[in-house]
Design a protein around this motif. Structure first.
Motif, short mmCIF file in Angstrom:
data_model
loop_
_atom_site.label_atom_id
_atom_site.label_comp_id
_atom_site.label_asym_id
_atom_site.label_seq_id
_atom_site.Cartn_x
_atom_site.Cartn_y
_atom_site.Cartn_z
N LEU A 1 32.73 -38.39 -44.22
CA LEU A 1 32.67 -39.76 -44.73
C LEU A 1 32.53 -40.77 -43.59
O LEU A 1 31.76 -41.73 -43.68
N ALA A 2 33.25 -40.55 -42.52
CA ALA A 2 33.21 -41.48 -41.38
C ALA A 2 31.82 -41.56 -40.77
O ALA A 2 31.42 -42.63 -40.27
N PHE A 3 31.08 -40.46 -40.81
CA PHE A 3 29.77 -40.47 -40.16
C PHE A 3 28.77 -41.37 -40.87
O PHE A 3 27.76 -41.75 -40.28
N GLY A 4 29.03 -41.76 -42.12
CA GLY A 4 28.16 -42.74 -42.75
C GLY A 4 28.13 -44.02 -41.96
O GLY A 4 27.06 -44.57 -41.66
N ALA A 5 29.31 -44.54 -41.60
CA ALA A 5 29.39 -45.78 -40.83
C ALA A 5 29.02 -45.59 -39.37
O ALA A 5 28.57 -46.53 -38.71
N ILE A 6 29.19 -44.37 -38.86
CA ILE A 6 28.83 -44.10 -37.46
C ILE A 6 27.32 -44.05 -37.29
O ILE A 6 26.77 -44.43 -36.25
N ILE A 7 26.62 -43.59 -38.32
CA ILE A 7 25.16 -43.56 -38.28
C ILE A 7 24.58 -44.94 -38.51
O ILE A 7 23.63 -45.37 -37.83
N LYS A 8 25.14 -45.66 -39.49
CA LYS A 8 24.58 -46.96 -39.87
C LYS A 8 25.74 -47.80 -40.40
O LYS A 8 26.40 -47.39 -41.35
N SER A 9 25.96 -48.97 -39.86
CA SER A 9 27.22 -49.69 -40.05
C SER A 9 27.59 -49.94 -41.51
O SER A 9 28.74 -49.74 -41.92
N TRP A 10 26.64 -50.39 -42.34
CA TRP A 10 27.01 -50.86 -43.68
C TRP A 10 27.60 -49.77 -44.59
O TRP A 10 28.36 -50.11 -45.52
N PRO A 11 27.32 -48.48 -44.39
CA PRO A 11 27.99 -47.49 -45.27
C PRO A 11 29.49 -47.39 -45.06
O PRO A 11 30.13 -46.56 -45.71
N VAL A 12 30.06 -48.26 -44.21
CA VAL A 12 31.52 -48.33 -44.14
C VAL A 12 32.10 -48.61 -45.52
O VAL A 12 33.25 -48.24 -45.81
N GLY A 13 31.31 -49.25 -46.39
CA GLY A 13 31.75 -49.52 -47.75
C GLY A 13 32.06 -48.26 -48.54
O GLY A 13 32.83 -48.31 -49.51
N LEU A 14 31.50 -47.13 -48.13
CA LEU A 14 31.82 -45.86 -48.81
C LEU A 14 33.29 -45.50 -48.62
O LEU A 14 33.81 -44.65 -49.35
N LEU B 1 30.75 -38.29 -58.94
CA LEU B 1 30.34 -39.50 -59.65
C LEU B 1 30.91 -40.74 -58.98
O LEU B 1 30.22 -41.75 -58.82
N SER B 2 32.19 -40.66 -58.59
CA SER B 2 32.82 -41.80 -57.95
C SER B 2 32.12 -42.15 -56.64
O SER B 2 31.83 -43.32 -56.36
N MET B 3 31.82 -41.16 -55.82
CA MET B 3 31.15 -41.40 -54.53
C MET B 3 29.83 -42.13 -54.72
O MET B 3 29.57 -43.16 -54.08
N PHE B 4 28.99 -41.63 -55.59
CA PHE B 4 27.63 -42.19 -55.66
C PHE B 4 27.54 -43.41 -56.57
O PHE B 4 26.60 -44.20 -56.42
N ASN B 5 28.52 -43.59 -57.46
CA ASN B 5 28.62 -44.88 -58.13
C ASN B 5 29.00 -45.97 -57.12
O ASN B 5 28.42 -47.06 -57.11
N ILE B 6 29.95 -45.65 -56.26
CA ILE B 6 30.33 -46.60 -55.20
C ILE B 6 29.16 -46.83 -54.25
O ILE B 6 28.90 -47.96 -53.82
N ALA B 7 28.41 -45.77 -53.94
CA ALA B 7 27.26 -45.91 -53.04
C ALA B 7 26.23 -46.88 -53.59
O ALA B 7 25.74 -47.77 -52.88
N LEU B 8 25.90 -46.73 -54.87
CA LEU B 8 24.92 -47.64 -55.48
C LEU B 8 25.46 -49.06 -55.51
O LEU B 8 24.72 -50.03 -55.26
N ALA B 9 26.75 -49.21 -55.79
CA ALA B 9 27.35 -50.55 -55.81
C ALA B 9 27.32 -51.18 -54.42
O ALA B 9 27.01 -52.37 -54.28
N VAL B 10 27.63 -50.40 -53.40
CA VAL B 10 27.61 -50.93 -52.02
C VAL B 10 26.21 -51.38 -51.64
O VAL B 10 26.03 -52.45 -51.03
N VAL B 11 25.21 -50.59 -51.99
CA VAL B 11 23.83 -50.97 -51.69
C VAL B 11 23.49 -52.30 -52.36
O VAL B 11 22.88 -53.19 -51.75
N LEU B 12 23.91 -52.48 -53.59
CA LEU B 12 23.61 -53.71 -54.33
C LEU B 12 24.38 -54.92 -53.79
O LEU B 12 24.02 -56.06 -54.11
N LEU B 13 25.40 -54.69 -52.98
CA LEU B 13 26.18 -55.80 -52.43
C LEU B 13 25.77 -56.17 -51.00
O LEU B 13 26.32 -57.12 -50.45
N TYR C 1 21.93 -50.87 -34.68
CA TYR C 1 22.70 -49.74 -35.19
C TYR C 1 23.83 -49.36 -34.26
O TYR C 1 23.86 -49.76 -33.09
N PRO C 2 24.80 -48.56 -34.72
CA PRO C 2 25.80 -48.01 -33.81
C PRO C 2 25.12 -47.23 -32.68
O PRO C 2 24.00 -46.73 -32.86
N PRO C 3 25.77 -47.08 -31.54
CA PRO C 3 25.13 -46.41 -30.40
C PRO C 3 24.71 -44.97 -30.66
O PRO C 3 23.85 -44.44 -29.94
#
Length: 403
Positions: free
Chosen positions: A164-177, A287-299, A62-64
């Motif tokens: 939004l940035a803290f998603g990727a700072i906590i865990k790398s893959w949510p950079v897709g958000l 809707l856009s945020m969490f549609n993208i979130a589900l799509a990112v998880v599936l990818l 994970y990120p530091p």
């Protein structure tokens, strides 16, 4: 009984029910003494205290930031209580942020109903139990994503970008958000992008100062090494691999490598197409945020079951739309599909964590998620197009009346 009194009673009921389930989840997680991932995080923090890189701990990918947060705790026993409490409270925060986002358009009784359904769907979950047993970070992701949506709804783009940035700072893959920044109709987009990138760069600079430039190479190398684990991946890439090739993770339907490749790439193309639609026809920010979130998880190539926690607020958002009467029939259809998805993904996993051994259940998780994403993105796009037609229809009526 007045509306005010009824509202207070409803909110008290929501808090009491949520608190009861929260205590259950907390006691269950702390009493399990498993904490596989949390033990790794604590060990990484210990390496930092002793002047080494957090990636000295082999399982730490994970990120530091995760290790930094745990620096005050000398061992797992000291950390497990506060970490579990923070994980549960973060879900409360996500519910609060989504409820606040729709506060102005919901009535006095709809607000506590939305919050109550959301908190129960978040906490009454075998999937959450697995996440808390492991001591994972996934419960923090709905919070930062929901805060980004809330701030955007108030046109506070800088605060939205920081969240939004803290998603990727906590865990790398949510950079897709970060794709969410490029959805159609964003006001002051430059502020949003600047705040998001600025927060990310600031974090990287702090990591550079604290650990030195070698930290980035270690981080990337560890990510690549651990991505090769033969674990069940609940994603489009896993669907082809697990269902049509031989692996230690899951019994295939039949072995056909060509079919495996074709299935994965076709599903990936479909999900990418849905992301494009979610950006061009977002429906609304939530809707856009969490549609993208589900799509990112599936990818995600290595997608664990508990990653779907990030997409859970999509159910809450559609419930809010159904309540406020936005294309009510279509909203209710979305709620129905997502409710089935919630049962399959969040309620059916057995508590012995052997869910991945069942091919039928694997198929149910992946394909119910794909169906939920397809329905949600399509209906959000229809709602978006409908809002565009309404002003045009009014303009036409005004011209006719003027003539």
């Amino acid at each position: 009984m007045t509306k005010t009194v009824l509202s207070v009673v409803m909110w008290i009921a929501v808090v009491l029910i949520g608190a009861y389930i929260s205590v259950q989840r907390f006691q269950d997680a702390v009493g399990s003494d498993i904490g596989t991932d949390l033990r790794t995080f604590v060990a990484a923090a210990e390496h930092i205290r002793e002047g080494r890189s957090p990636y000295t701990e082999f399982g730490y990918v994970y990120p530091p930031l995760v290790a930094w947060v745990l620096l005050p705790f000398e061992d797992f026993d000291a950390a497990v209580g506060p970490w579990t409490a923070a994980s549960i409270l973060s879900l409360w925060g996500a519910v609060a942020a989504i409820t606040a986002t729709f506060w102005r358009v919901l009535s006095w009784w709809q607000r506590p109903v939305l919050a109550g359904i959301a908190i129960v769907s978040a906490l009454y979950s075998a999937l959450l139990s697995l996440d808390l047993w492991l001591g994972q970070t996934d419960t923090f992701l709905p919070l930062v994503a929901s805060l980004a949506v809330f701030f955007a709804s108030r046109n506070r783009q800088i605060a939205s970008g920081v969240s939004l940035a803290f998603g990727a700072i906590i865990k790398s893959w949510p950079v897709g958000l970060g794709l969410w920044m490029f959805r159609r109709g964003v006001q002051h987009r430059a502020r949003l992008i600047g705040a998001t990138l600025g927060t990310g760069v600031a974090f990287l600079l702090i990591a550079l100062i604290v650990h030195g430039p070698g930290i980035f190479g270690e981080w990337i190398d560890r990510t690549l090494v651990l991505s090769e684990q033969d674990l069940v991946a609940y994603s489009v890439w896993g669907a082809g691999r697990h269902l049509f090739t031989q692996s230690a993770a899951l019994a295939p339907l039949f072995v056909a490598p060509v079919v495996a490749t074709a299935v994965s790439w076709l599903l990936a193309a479909a999900v990418i197409a849905l992301i494009v639609v979610a950006l061009r026809r977002p429906g609304d920010d939530a809707l856009s945020m969490f549609n993208i979130a589900l799509a990112v998880v599936l990818l995600i190539p290595v997608c664990h079951l508990w990653y779907f926690v990030l997409a859970l607020p999509l159910l809450w958002v559609w419930i809010a739309h159904a309540m406020k009467g936005t294309r009510r029939l279509e909203s209710l259809i979305a709620v129905g599909v997502l409710a089935v998805w919630w049962v399959i993904v969040f309620r059916l996993p057995p508590l012995d964590n052997q869910f991945g051994e069942s091919t039928p259940q694997y198929i149910a998780v992946v394909f119910s998620s794909l169906l939920a994403l397809g329905v949600s993105v399509t209906l959000a796009a229809r709602a978006d197009a409908g809002r565009e037609r309404e002003p045009l229809a009014r303009q036409s009526e005004e011209r006719v009346l003027a003539e």
